[in-house]
Design an enzyme around this catalytic site. Structure first.
Site, PDB file in Angstrom:
ATOM      1  CB  SER A 247      -1.097  -0.026   1.065  1.00  0.00           C
ATOM      2  OG  SER A 247      -0.560   0.040   2.439  1.00  0.00           O
ATOM      3  CE  LYS A 248      -2.371   6.602  -2.851  1.00  0.00           C
ATOM      4  NZ  LYS A 248      -3.419   7.518  -2.606  1.00  0.00           N
ATOM      5  NE  ARG A 249       0.378  -0.350   5.564  1.00  0.00           N
ATOM      6  CZ  ARG A 249       1.288  -1.457   6.396  1.00  0.00           C
ATOM      7  NH1 ARG A 249       2.104  -1.053   7.060  1.00  0.00           N
ATOM      8  NH2 ARG A 249       0.962  -2.043   6.153  1.00  0.00           N
TER       9      ARG A 249
END
Length: 672
Positions: A247-249
């Site tokens: 994910s973006k994290r």
């Protein structure tokens, strides 16, 4: 060449234009492309844009651009699903006419009441088929626009042989009469996908394993339509290095973002191809080789981990291999200020390539070439350059070079500078250090003679002149991080290299360095049918290699990359059937080892963190110092799970920052 029955292979990539082309979608597109080209078939692109509320045309353009950058060129025209609406309605209405689907007039309130009843009974909601077999004289309620539901099979099961996952089977009782046409006449995803795949003559659907639950429903539509379904291959998801879904994290997840970050498309293709697919031990290969080798039977069922460092290292390889003209043009696309320096950059390209893992780093490495006069010097370079000793040396160098009329290349300039230093009674470093600072503004650059060659005589003399005239500014040094509190000095190792003895009153458990790790790679030991070999990330620069006797207890889909484990990491390395194992994965087990379970940690536990017991403190022995006959023999007898399956030592729970370490089901069991 046909691989799906007697039909030519046709695959497709069918993204929804609600956002960028993410890494997982890029990998799916690449696998579909490679599979089609391997079999001499076609790779099609379809934009699934039927959801008007979420449709974003800019996102559709970004997906198409991302595909082009990645190098997955589609065959034929792009199909827009929204343009097939009449065809979707035609199929739904035909199914209704053939009594293979029906109109449902249940109101929103009725459906909510059914869901509430299911929740009350703690069972999943399944539409009960209220409108499935209405009486012949049924009168539809006035003013209600019905949805269309397909009649699914009630008995038996829906089964298919997946080209990646093997045989998959769903009981038909778990598949309700789902909606295929909404009350406004728009098709649902399940109907539109089936109709479009059929009409496009798709033979093989390759997609993420998160679509497995859609497949039995789509197979029901194929059956009711009397169509032959395609083959399916569901590839595993991509995780971050922490074992969680990418994910973006974790960092950039959009394919097009990687172009801006300075990655080459061939590096990304190579890296994505290796995520859940392999060809022996080959790590670096061309796209043409990937096409020749690719087959779904070589795909893993296990989730793969996206390792940004490995991608960067692979990109460094492709930058070194990149054609010089192409490399310059790639850099100029994002850094147009490089354009006037084309000749010098091409002169210096073999100096810059080894210093760059990305185009961004290539630009940083080229700063000394493109920097405007007078240079702004780094603080460390200024210290060597702007002082009372260095300036006279630079003035003399300038004078010597002004009068020099020989060839201006690295090989010719080297003896000039060496002879100058010798004549002045100086060490070479006393000349090279201030000269490097004056010419590059840094203390680290390519060889000083190569730098002089690239800058040219006029550039070299001008930059030296700026320093002599005091025109240079100095960059502020980076702010120093606040120093951590000083630790008490530990006893030094003795001459034999042994670790200092632990404190006499230190609990034996604390002498072990037990950390949270995540599997990054697993494989069967080639010479032992009892051992798994694995690479484990424990927060160090490189993964640990460990062997574990778990073959009898864990299949590949359970013992796979992305799984978190608990590892003792300061053991002495030991040979296990010829494989050097540098750690021990902790498990709960029965006394006779007839049942074994890997210890687990909470999802939020950090990779590399050391487990602990509240109230116990002490530094672990240094790496490679713990043998089973020493510390372990004092720890293992008291290491076991409690009644709640929590791992304990002497009755005290073993914890991570996110909670306790546990066995899945085994209570009151030894741990080792």
């Amino acid at each position: 060449m046909a691989a799906s029955g007697n039909k030519p292979v046709i695959t497709r990539f069918a993204p929804s234009p609600t956002g960028y082309l993410h890494i997982g979608g890029g990998r799916t597109a690449l696998f579909s492309y490679l599979y089609a080209k391997h079999h001499g078939g076609q790779f099609r692109l379809r934009i699934e844009d039927t959801d008007a509320d979420r449709h974003d045309e800019e996102a559709a353009k970004a997906i198409i651009n991302g595909m082009e950058w990645l190098g997955c060129k589609h065959d034929g025209e792009i199909v827009r699903q929204s343009q097939q609406k009449a065809r979707h309605q035609e199929v739904a209405n035909k199914l209704v006419a053939e009594n293979k689907a029906y109109k449902c007039y249940c109101s929103k309130e009725e459906l909510e009441a059914m869901r509430a009843e299911a929740d009350k009974n703690k069972v999943p909601f399944r539409y009960p088929g209220k409108c499935r077999d209405v009486a012949a004289d049924f009168t539809p309620p006035a003013g209600v626009e019905p949805v269309v539901r397909i009649k699914t099979e009630v008995e038996g099961s829906t089964k298919w042989t997946d080209k990646v996952q093997g045989t998959i089977e769903f009981p038909n009782k778990d598949i309700d009469d789902f909606i295929i046409l909404r009350s406004d006449g728009s098709p649902t995803y399940l109907l539109a996908v089936v109709v479009d795949d059929h009409d496009m003559e798709i033979t093989d659907v390759i997609r993420g394993s998160d679509h497995i639950s859609n497949t039995p429903r789509q197979l029901q539509i194929y059956k009711q339509c009397g169509w032959e379904p395609p083959f399916f291959g569901h590839i595993p998801l991509i995780h971050g290095m922490d074992g969680q879904k990418l994910s973006k994290r974790h960092g950039a997840t959009g394919v097009e973002q990687y172009e801006a970050l300075g990655y080459l498309p061939e590096a990304m293709r190579n890296y994505l191809a290796r995520l859940s697919w392999s060809h022996g031990n080959d790590e670096i290969f061309t796209t043409q080789q990937a096409i020749e080798w690719f087959d779904l039977k070589d795909c893993s069922k296990s989730a793969s981990c996206f390792d940004f460092d490995k991608l960067k290292d692979l990109n460094a390889h492709y930058i070194k291999e990149c054609d010089n003209d192409r490399l310059f043009n790639l850099a100029k696309k994002f850094y147009p200020e490089l354009a006037p320096f084309e000749a010098q950059l091409k002169q210096a390209v073999d100096m810059l390539k080894p210093r760059a893992k990305t185009i961004v780093e290539y630009r940083e490495a080229a700063e000394w070439i493109v920097a405007q006069r007078p240079l702004t010097l780094e603080a460390a370079a200024a210290k060597n350059t702007i002082n009372d000793k260095a300036k006279p040396v630079l003035a003399d160098v300038k004078e010597a070079l002004t009068g020099y009329t020989g060839a201006w290349d690295a090989a010719s300039l080297e003896p000039v500078i060496n002879q100058f230093a010798e004549a002045k009674g100086l060490k070479l470093g006393q000349v090279a250090q201030p000269l490097r600072g004056a010419l590059t503004g840094t203390t680290a650059s390519p060889g000083i003679y190569e730098v002089m060659w690239v800058l040219g005589k006029e550039g070299v003399l001008g930059r030296i002149e700026d320093v002599i005239n005091g025109l240079n500014k100095v960059k502020d040094p980076p702010a120093k991080a606040e120093a951590p509190p000083k630790e008490e000095k530990k006893d030094k190792k003795d001459k034999g290299g042994k670790a200092a003895p632990a404190a006499a009153d230190q609990p034996e458990f604390t002498k072990l360095d037990i950390r949270v790790g995540v599997l990054t790679k697993t494989w069967h030991h080639p010479e032992s049918d009892k051992l798994w070999c694995e690479e484990i990330d424990i927060g160090e620069a490189e993964p640990r290699q460990v062997a574990s006797g778990l073959r009898a207890h864990y299949e590949a889909d359970k013992f796979c990359a992305g799984r978190k484990v608990v590892v003792v990491v300061n053991l002495k390395p030991a040979k296990m059937a010829g494989f050097e194992s540098a750690g021990m994965v902790l498990c709960a087990a029965t006394e006779d080892h007839s049942k074994v379970e890997l210890l687990e940690v909470p999802d939020d536990a950090k990779v590399g963190e050391r487990v602990f017991i509240e109230g116990l403190s002490g530094e672990p022995l240094q790496p490679n110092q713990v043998a089973k006959k020493s510390v372990l023999k004092y720890v293992l007898p008291d290491l076991k799970t409690d009644g709640g399956c929590v791992a304990c030592w002497q009755g005290k729970q073993i914890l991570t920052s996110a909670g306790p370490v546990k066995a899945p089901t085994m209570s009151e069991s030894p741990v080792g």
